[in-house]
Design an enzyme around this catalytic site. Structure first.
Site, PDB file in Angstrom:
ATOM      1  CB  ILE A   1     126.628 223.444 -47.012  1.00  0.00           C
ATOM      2  CG1 ILE A   1     127.004 223.714 -48.588  1.00  0.00           C
ATOM      3  CG2 ILE A   1     127.336 224.829 -46.434  1.00  0.00           C
ATOM      4  CD1 ILE A   1     126.332 224.938 -48.991  1.00  0.00           C
ATOM      5  CG  ASP A   2     127.435 221.773 -40.039  1.00  0.00           C
ATOM      6  OD1 ASP A   2     126.226 221.588 -39.992  1.00  0.00           O
ATOM      7  OD2 ASP A   2     128.220 221.940 -39.285  1.00  0.00           O
TER       8      ASP A   2
ATOM      9  CD  GLU B   1     121.175 219.245 -43.472  1.00  0.00           C
ATOM     10  OE1 GLU B   1     122.444 219.609 -43.511  1.00  0.00           O
ATOM     11  OE2 GLU B   1     120.295 220.001 -42.986  1.00  0.00           O
TER      12      GLU B   1
ATOM     13  CG  ASP C   1     125.662 219.087 -42.983  1.00  0.00           C
ATOM     14  OD1 ASP C   1     125.189 219.689 -43.895  1.00  0.00           O
ATOM     15  OD2 ASP C   1     125.401 219.472 -41.742  1.00  0.00           O
TER      16      ASP C   1
ATOM     17  CB  THR D   1     123.031 226.097 -44.730  1.00  0.00           C
ATOM     18  OG1 THR D   1     123.321 224.863 -45.041  1.00  0.00           O
ATOM     19  CG2 THR D   1     122.066 226.550 -45.869  1.00  0.00           C
TER      20      THR D   1
ATOM     21  CG  ASP E   1     124.024 218.816 -37.796  1.00  0.00           C
ATOM     22  OD1 ASP E   1     124.034 219.156 -38.760  1.00  0.00           O
ATOM     23  OD2 ASP E   1     122.882 218.549 -37.110  1.00  0.00           O
TER      24      ASP E   1
END
Ligand code: IPD
Ligand code: CA
Ligand code: CA
Length: 254
Positions: free
Chosen positions: A81-82, A63, A79, A84, A207
């Site tokens: 940090i999904d 990402e 990802d 954020t 995601d």
């Protein structure tokens, strides 16, 4: 590859957990309130650096730092940090998500929420697990009792019906719908039967890819809104316990 995936996601999760209670910088990406923190970037750097050391020929779809070696047979979809926006506001609903695709087919996926110490893992054809225990989707068979989760993108796509109108329609009918702020966790929480279905417009491969495999390997179903099987380039996603899939399509789009 499984060992590298699991050790890397645990290390990235530890970094995210440590960062959660420290100072970090927040900046804005395009869209409204589309945030990125210094911890997102550090997490992605750690993941790419570690995996590359083991598999220098593999490709990456990340990402924050984009794609690398895209034509490789094996691609890691990351990802860092999904969730954020949650993380940036110190809300502990966030995770690291890493999928491994071979020739565009997802063959392994892991999602780790270090705040709750929940590590979800799935391998194609070998089932889905939460902290090493097998998981399965809910057994619910009536849509009227379904417990639902959705999300809203930073950019609203041009759709025939606006995602917020669909949300309003469903809430007005009395369905309990949650919005947690992490699509990867939403999918994993369908996989382990906490939710019966999840949908969202305009997602990215990082995601969904890992969470998709979790749902499918836990006995659920993931399609786009035309009921076609998920591919890593699909932006829209409907994930259900399989039994409720047709009913959910009806509920959303009729
Ligand atoms: C977001 C989260 C959120 C979803 C957004 C995503 P990010 O990812 O998954 O739940 O509604 O569409 O972009 O920005 O936290 O990695
Ligand atoms: Ca995300
Ligand atoms: Ca992210």
């Amino acid at each position: 590859m499984k060992e590298v995936l699991l050790s890397t996601i645990k290390a990235a999760g530890a970094l995210v957990k440590e960062g959660f209670s420290q100072e970090f910088e927040i900046s804005h990406k395009d869209g409204i309130n589309n945030l990125v923190t210094t911890i997102d970037k550090a997490s992605e750097e750690l993941i790419v650096h570690t995996i590359k050391a083991h598999f220098p020929d593999h490709g990456f779809v990340g990402e924050e730092f984009g794609n690398e070696n895209e034509d490789a047979e094996y691609k890691w979809i990351i990802d860092p940090i999904d969730g954020t926006v949650n993380f940036a506001h110190r809300v502990p609903l966030c995770c690291v998500s890493i999928a491994l695709a071979r020739n565009e087919e997802v063959i392994m996926g892991a999602v780790y929420n270090p705040m709750m110490n929940e590590l979800f893992f799935a391998e194609k054809g070998k089932g889905a697990f939460l902290n090493d225990q097998p998981i399965s989707v809910s057994a619910k068979s009536t849509i009227q009792n379904a417990f639902l989760v959705t999300g809203f993108p930073y950019h609203f796509p041009e759709t025939k019906v606006h995602p917020v109108d669909i949300f309003a329609k469903i809430v007005k009918q009395g369905f309990p719908v949650r919005r947690l702020g992490s699509a990867a966790l939403d999918l994993c929480w369908v996989a382990c039967g906490r939710f019966d279905a999840f949908w969202e417009f305009n997602l990215q491969a990082w995601d969904i890819a890992a969470g998709y495999l979790l749902v499918e390997e836990a006995g659920g179903k993931v399609t786009n809104f035309s009921n076609q099987p998920y591919t890593i380039w699909d932006k829209e996603s409907l994930a259900t316990n399989k039994v409720l899939h047709e009913d959910m399509l009806q509920l959303l789009f009729s």
